[in-house]
Design a protein around this motif. Structure first.
Motif, short mmCIF file in Angstrom:
data_model
loop_
_atom_site.label_atom_id
_atom_site.label_comp_id
_atom_site.label_asym_id
_atom_site.label_seq_id
_atom_site.Cartn_x
_atom_site.Cartn_y
_atom_site.Cartn_z
N SER A 87 11.14 14.39 3.31
CA SER A 87 11.93 15.57 2.94
C SER A 87 12.83 15.25 1.76
O SER A 87 13.27 16.14 1.03
CB SER A 87 12.68 16.17 4.11
OG SER A 87 13.28 15.19 4.89
N ASP A 186 18.48 21.91 6.24
CA ASP A 186 17.77 20.67 6.53
C ASP A 186 17.85 20.37 8.04
O ASP A 186 18.91 20.01 8.56
CB ASP A 186 18.43 19.54 5.71
CG ASP A 186 17.74 18.20 5.90
OD1 ASP A 186 16.96 18.06 6.85
OD2 ASP A 186 18.02 17.29 5.09
N THR A 216 10.99 16.71 8.85
CA THR A 216 10.47 15.39 8.50
C THR A 216 9.64 14.78 9.64
O THR A 216 9.86 15.12 10.81
CB THR A 216 11.63 14.42 8.15
OG1 THR A 216 11.09 13.14 7.85
CG2 THR A 216 12.61 14.26 9.31
N SER A 218 9.79 11.53 9.80
CA SER A 218 10.42 10.20 9.84
C SER A 218 11.23 9.93 11.09
O SER A 218 11.56 8.79 11.38
CB SER A 218 11.36 10.02 8.64
OG SER A 218 10.69 10.18 7.44
N ARG A 227 6.29 8.24 4.56
CA ARG A 227 6.96 9.25 3.73
C ARG A 227 6.27 10.62 3.84
O ARG A 227 5.39 10.97 3.05
CB ARG A 227 7.02 8.83 2.24
CG ARG A 227 7.47 7.43 1.97
CD ARG A 227 8.85 7.12 2.57
NE ARG A 227 9.87 8.04 2.11
CZ ARG A 227 10.61 8.80 2.94
NH1 ARG A 227 10.46 8.76 4.26
NH2 ARG A 227 11.51 9.60 2.45
C1 LIG Z 1 19.59 15.02 7.18
C2 LIG Z 1 18.44 14.29 6.61
N1 LIG Z 1 17.59 14.91 5.79
C3 LIG Z 1 16.54 14.29 5.25
C4 LIG Z 1 16.30 12.95 5.49
C5 LIG Z 1 15.16 12.28 4.78
O1 LIG Z 1 14.03 12.28 5.53
P1 LIG Z 1 12.65 11.76 4.93
O2 LIG Z 1 12.41 10.43 5.52
O3 LIG Z 1 11.66 12.79 5.38
O4 LIG Z 1 12.77 11.73 3.44
C6 LIG Z 1 17.15 12.24 6.33
C7 LIG Z 1 16.90 10.80 6.56
O5 LIG Z 1 17.70 10.06 7.02
C8 LIG Z 1 18.25 12.92 6.89
O6 LIG Z 1 19.11 12.26 7.67
#
Ligand SMILES: Cc1ncc(COP(=O)(O)O)c(C=O)c1O
Length: 362
Positions: A87, A186, A216, A218, A227
């Motif tokens: 993301s 987000d 995400t 992740s 990713r």
């Molecule tokens: C609030 C938030 N948004 C986005 C991300 C990024 O996620 P990605 O691994 O999909 O880039 C994180 C990662 O720690 C996050 O804490």
């Protein structure tokens, strides 16, 4: 000047520095990056093991298989889904797509660091809305809107605080912003949330043109290394973001593992249960240690440390590192008395608390 210089807004920025450790100890316990405690779905790992064909081929620009799997898993409209290289990539391309040099974008005081970074890289002006009690404040966000505002970035729940604003507050925020301002919502940690008064934002996207939800693979799905992230927004927004996104930014391994992970409902359920169980255990243990923390609906916890130097957050971070446990110092967020700790495996959580007890006994 006798060397190529970057744009002045880039020169002022700092490179993002995660805490992945410098310690010489092997088998570091990594509680510093809000990663999945239980690894990844075995189905996803299996999918990667058979991933050897077509390495010479570019991945699809948009994987219909993955988009369909997301649409099925979360009951969403396929046409409104965009995939990204994490993301993080989507946050960057949102800023690049919507912000001109003189525009403003609002982000919250203790909001995710990639927001101000992406805004600055786009050359626009980041405007901070103060939190109240380490929680985003709708009134403070609204008070920062000016004629130049184009984007509002809100992570809900937020990293690094772990706090959230209710669905009613999100609706109030959205109803109060002009239609030409895009709300970037987000919801990276939404899959861990069980609260009824929370929204992941998708219902707003169904009705309105000026909201994008970011997600995400992740966190809950445990695929951070591949990713993979995605967004949900109007077809018009997706179409414009696709003009800016790298044509092949989502790789074929991520696509295969992503599809397999989505299908593994058992792993997802187990991870959520594990997180809830160990979050409440950790809270109980921290209370016994008389430590203050922010109540969190995510897979991490923001813990406040005493101001006395001996027991400071910085000393605790170094002490834990010397024992092979990585946690996240919060100086970059302006929260130098705090450490952010992710929920780990049973053994990791117990070791973390035991070492913390030793630290305070010193
Ligand atoms: C609030 C938030 N948004 C986005 C991300 C990024 O996620 P990605 O691994 O999909 O880039 C994180 C990662 O720690 C996050 O804490």
């Amino acid at each position: 000047m006798d060397f190529p210089s970057p744009k002045s807004n880039i020169e002022k920025l700092h490179t993002y520095k995660p805490n992945f450790g410098k310690s010489k100890i092997n088998n570091l316990i990594r509680l510093s990056a809000n990663e999945s405690a239980l690894g990844a779905s075995l189905n996803a790992i299996k999918a990667l093991k058979i991933f050897s064909n077509d390495l010479n081929r570019y991945p699809p620009q948009v994987s219909d298989e993955l988009v369909s799997a997301i649409s099925k898993r979360y009951s969403l409209n396929k046409k409104k889904i965009i995939l990204g290289n994490g993301s993080d990539e989507l946050i960057s391309i949102l800023a690049q797509t919507f912000l001109n040099y003189n525009d403003e974008a609002i982000y919250t005081e203790f909001g995710f660091l990639q927001f101000p970074q992406a805004i600055s890289i786009a050359g626009a002006l980041g405007v901070v809305a103060n939190d109240v009690n380490h929680t985003a404040s709708v009134d403070n966000i609204l008070s920062k809107i000016s004629k130049k505002t184009k984007l509002i970035f809100l992570a809900n729940p937020n990293n690094p605080t772990g706090t959230f604003i209710t669905k009613n507050e999100v609706i109030r925020l959205h109803e109060s912003i002009p239609k030409h301002i895009l709300l970037v919502y987000d919801a990276a940690y939404s899959e861990f949330v069980i609260n009824d008064d929370y929204t992941d934002g998708s219902e707003l996207v169904e009705k309105y043109e000026n909201v994008i939800m970011l997600r995400t693979f992740s966190k809950l799905h445990g695929l951070a290394s591949l990713r993979l992230g995605w967004g949900y927004a109007s077809e018009n927004i997706i179409e414009n973001l696709m003009k800016v996104r790298g044509p092949f930014s989502v790789n074929a391994a991520a696509i295969m593992a992503g599809v397999a992970a989505l299908e593994d409902l058992e792993f997802q359920k187990k991870s959520v249960q594990h997180n809830l169980k160990w979050m409440s255990w950790l809270e109980k243990e921290l209370k016994l240690l008389n430590l203050d923390f922010k109540s969190s609906i995510t897979n991490f916890l923001l813990i406040k440390f005493p101001v006395e130097l001996d027991y400071s957050a910085e000393n605790a971070e170094s002490f834990l590192a010397s024992k092979g446990i990585l946690v996240r110092g919060m100086k970059v967020y302006g929260l130098s008395n705090y450490l952010r700790v992710s929920i780990g495996t049973r053994e990791e959580n117990i070791k973390f608390i035991n070492e913390l007890k030793t630290f305070f006994r010193k």
